[in-house]
Design a protein around this motif. Structure first.
Motif, PDB file in Angstrom:
ATOM      1  N   GLN A 104     -38.414  -4.460  49.422  1.00 14.81           N
ATOM      2  CA  GLN A 104     -39.503  -3.576  49.827  1.00 14.81           C
ATOM      3  C   GLN A 104     -39.286  -2.122  49.415  1.00 14.81           C
ATOM      4  N   GLY A 105     -38.122  -1.779  48.932  1.00 10.97           N
ATOM      5  CA  GLY A 105     -37.880  -0.395  48.561  1.00 10.97           C
ATOM      6  C   GLY A 105     -36.444  -0.193  48.166  1.00 10.97           C
ATOM      7  N   GLY A 106     -36.093   1.044  47.962  1.00 12.61           N
ATOM      8  CA  GLY A 106     -34.742   1.389  47.549  1.00 12.61           C
ATOM      9  C   GLY A 106     -34.794   2.224  46.290  1.00 12.61           C
ATOM     10  N   SER A 107     -33.639   2.521  45.780  1.00  8.47           N
ATOM     11  CA  SER A 107     -33.593   3.306  44.542  1.00  8.47           C
ATOM     12  C   SER A 107     -32.515   2.746  43.630  1.00  8.47           C
ATOM     13  N   ILE A 108     -32.711   2.968  42.373  1.00 13.86           N
ATOM     14  CA  ILE A 108     -31.744   2.541  41.363  1.00 13.86           C
ATOM     15  C   ILE A 108     -31.157   3.798  40.760  1.00 13.86           C
ATOM     16  N   GLU A 109     -29.852   3.856  40.700  1.00 15.43           N
ATOM     17  CA  GLU A 109     -29.162   5.030  40.162  1.00 15.43           C
ATOM     18  C   GLU A 109     -29.606   5.255  38.714  1.00 15.43           C
ATOM     19  N   GLN A 110     -29.847   6.509  38.361  1.00  6.65           N
ATOM     20  CA  GLN A 110     -30.396   6.916  37.069  1.00  6.65           C
ATOM     21  C   GLN A 110     -29.629   6.341  35.875  1.00  6.65           C
ATOM     22  N   THR A 111     -28.331   6.220  35.994  1.00  9.33           N
ATOM     23  CA  THR A 111     -27.490   5.743  34.892  1.00  9.33           C
ATOM     24  C   THR A 111     -27.980   4.413  34.341  1.00  9.33           C
ATOM     25  N   TYR A 112     -28.452   3.552  35.200  1.00  4.28           N
ATOM     26  CA  TYR A 112     -28.828   2.207  34.772  1.00  4.28           C
ATOM     27  C   TYR A 112     -30.044   2.187  33.860  1.00  4.28           C
ATOM     28  N   ALA A 113     -30.840   3.220  33.874  1.00  2.00           N
ATOM     29  CA  ALA A 113     -32.001   3.275  32.981  1.00  2.00           C
ATOM     30  C   ALA A 113     -31.564   3.272  31.520  1.00  2.00           C
ATOM     31  N   TYR A 114     -30.400   3.804  31.245  1.00  2.00           N
ATOM     32  CA  TYR A 114     -29.959   3.932  29.852  1.00  2.00           C
ATOM     33  C   TYR A 114     -29.275   2.682  29.329  1.00  2.00           C
ATOM     34  N   LEU A 115     -29.074   1.688  30.176  1.00  2.00           N
ATOM     35  CA  LEU A 115     -28.489   0.429  29.719  1.00  2.00           C
ATOM     36  C   LEU A 115     -29.506  -0.384  28.919  1.00  2.00           C
ATOM     37  N   ASP A 116     -30.761  -0.177  29.204  1.00  3.24           N
ATOM     38  CA  ASP A 116     -31.835  -0.862  28.498  1.00  3.24           C
ATOM     39  C   ASP A 116     -32.123  -0.118  27.190  1.00  3.24           C
ATOM     40  N   PRO A 117     -32.016  -0.800  26.046  1.00  3.16           N
ATOM     41  CA  PRO A 117     -32.249  -0.108  24.766  1.00  3.16           C
ATOM     42  C   PRO A 117     -33.626   0.540  24.658  1.00  3.16           C
ATOM     43  N   LYS A 118     -34.644  -0.069  25.250  1.00  3.03           N
ATOM     44  CA  LYS A 118     -35.994   0.516  25.196  1.00  3.03           C
ATOM     45  C   LYS A 118     -36.043   1.832  25.972  1.00  3.03           C
ATOM     46  N   SER A 119     -35.402   1.873  27.135  1.00  3.52           N
ATOM     47  CA  SER A 119     -35.348   3.118  27.911  1.00  3.52           C
ATOM     48  C   SER A 119     -34.574   4.185  27.152  1.00  3.52           C
ATOM     49  N   ALA A 120     -33.483   3.792  26.500  1.00  8.69           N
ATOM     50  CA  ALA A 120     -32.704   4.747  25.704  1.00  8.69           C
ATOM     51  C   ALA A 120     -33.557   5.299  24.563  1.00  8.69           C
ATOM     52  N   LEU A 121     -34.329   4.422  23.914  1.00 12.18           N
ATOM     53  CA  LEU A 121     -35.213   4.864  22.824  1.00 12.18           C
ATOM     54  C   LEU A 121     -36.289   5.803  23.358  1.00 12.18           C
ATOM     55  N   ASN A 122     -36.832   5.502  24.533  1.00 12.30           N
ATOM     56  CA  ASN A 122     -37.840   6.386  25.126  1.00 12.30           C
ATOM     57  C   ASN A 122     -37.264   7.770  25.401  1.00 12.30           C
ATOM     58  N   TRP A 123     -36.043   7.818  25.945  1.00 17.60           N
ATOM     59  CA  TRP A 123     -35.402   9.114  26.207  1.00 17.60           C
ATOM     60  C   TRP A 123     -35.171   9.851  24.892  1.00 17.60           C
ATOM     61  N   TYR A 124     -34.667   9.137  23.881  1.00 21.03           N
ATOM     62  CA  TYR A 124     -34.390   9.756  22.585  1.00 21.03           C
ATOM     63  C   TYR A 124     -35.673  10.331  21.984  1.00 21.03           C
ATOM     64  N   THR A 125     -36.750   9.567  22.045  1.00 13.85           N
ATOM     65  CA  THR A 125     -38.031  10.018  21.495  1.00 13.85           C
ATOM     66  C   THR A 125     -38.520  11.267  22.218  1.00 13.85           C
ATOM     67  N   LEU A 126     -38.478  11.237  23.548  1.00  8.37           N
ATOM     68  CA  LEU A 126     -38.915  12.406  24.328  1.00  8.37           C
ATOM     69  C   LEU A 126     -38.056  13.627  24.031  1.00  8.37           C
ATOM     70  N   SER A 127     -36.748  13.472  24.050  1.00  7.52           N
ATOM     71  CA  SER A 127     -35.862  14.630  23.896  1.00  7.52           C
ATOM     72  C   SER A 127     -35.884  15.209  22.490  1.00  7.52           C
ATOM     73  N   ASN A 128     -36.378  14.466  21.529  1.00  3.71           N
ATOM     74  CA  ASN A 128     -36.475  14.972  20.170  1.00  3.71           C
ATOM     75  C   ASN A 128     -37.901  15.352  19.780  1.00  3.71           C
ATOM     76  N   HIS A 129     -38.819  15.272  20.725  1.00  2.00           N
ATOM     77  CA  HIS A 129     -40.181  15.737  20.500  1.00  2.00           C
ATOM     78  C   HIS A 129     -40.137  17.252  20.375  1.00  2.00           C
ATOM     79  N   SER A 130     -40.887  17.824  19.463  1.00  2.00           N
ATOM     80  CA  SER A 130     -40.781  19.253  19.177  1.00  2.00           C
ATOM     81  C   SER A 130     -41.042  20.131  20.399  1.00  2.00           C
ATOM     82  N   ALA A 131     -42.009  19.775  21.234  1.00  5.74           N
ATOM     83  CA  ALA A 131     -42.298  20.608  22.416  1.00  5.74           C
ATOM     84  C   ALA A 131     -41.125  20.582  23.392  1.00  5.74           C
ATOM     85  N   TYR A 132     -40.536  19.417  23.598  1.00  7.47           N
ATOM     86  CA  TYR A 132     -39.386  19.293  24.501  1.00  7.47           C
ATOM     87  C   TYR A 132     -38.192  20.062  23.930  1.00  7.47           C
ATOM     88  N   ALA A 133     -37.925  19.835  22.650  1.00  3.85           N
ATOM     89  CA  ALA A 133     -36.784  20.498  22.013  1.00  3.85           C
ATOM     90  C   ALA A 133     -36.927  22.015  22.080  1.00  3.85           C
TER      91      ALA A 133
END
Length: 187
Positions: free
Chosen positions: A7-36
């Motif tokens: 019914q609820g709870g939280s997942i520690e942020q670190t685990y999001a990066y274990l999934d290659p798709k999540s890692a790719l999403n972070w990489y894409t966002l952090s290398n977007h020109s506005a973010y950079a």
């Protein structure tokens, strides 16, 4: 699984990066020109490098990048350190080990590739990739004190809002940075 089906709870942020798709999403966002432009290019790396060099006294540093992601900020800071040391005519030859530590294998691979390419030709710099969880930092003995490395200062970095993702900052400092010595630096 129980947490996800519950019914609820939280997942520690670190685990999001274990999934290659999540890692790719972070990489894409952090290398977007506005973010950079907003978050990366505005970081005052040269003044930080000057303070680090002033504190360390010489460019003999173990640079430990926790949650290195793509490693771009860490490499930019290291290049600033080397440039300042060269400009100041520091007597000691640069001897810097860059340890990129990340739990995400895809991000760590990208960080290592970027660092290796960017630092090619920089004498006195060695790049290491360490796949691991920085919550278990005391387990990585290669990053801790050894008598033959007593003359080296350690610089630990947590860029990209890594610190803000911690559930309990005081606990992290108390338990995970326990192996570091007076004079080591955290940025």
């Amino acid at each position: 699984i129980t947490l996800l089906n519950g019914q609820g709870g939280s997942i520690e942020q670190t685990y999001a990066y274990l999934d290659p798709k999540s890692a790719l999403n972070w990489y894409t966002l952090s290398n977007h020109s506005a973010y950079a432009t907003q978050y990366r290019e505005n970081m005052p790396l040269r003044p930080l490098a000057a303070k680090i060099l002033q504190s360390a006294g010489q460019p003999t540093i173990d640079f430990i990048a926790l949650g290195a992601g793509d490693g771009k900020q860490e490499v930019r800071l290291l290049l600033q350190l080397l440039e300042l040391a060269s400009e100041r005519g520091t007597r000691a030859k640069a001897d810097i080990s860059l340890y990129l530590l990340d739990i995400s294998q895809p991000l760590l691979s990208e960080a290592y590739r970027h660092a290796s390419e960017s630092l090619t030709g920089q004498n006195g710099v060695t790049v290491w990739a360490v796949q691991g969880n920085f919550h278990h930092l005391p387990r990585y003995t290669q990053l801790h004190y050894a008598p033959q490395r007593a003359h080296r200062r350690r610089l630990v970095t947590m860029f990209g809002y890594t610190l803000g993702n911690l559930d309990n900052e005081p606990s992290f400092f108390r338990h995970c940075l326990v192996g570091f010595a007076p004079g080591d630096m955290l940025l």
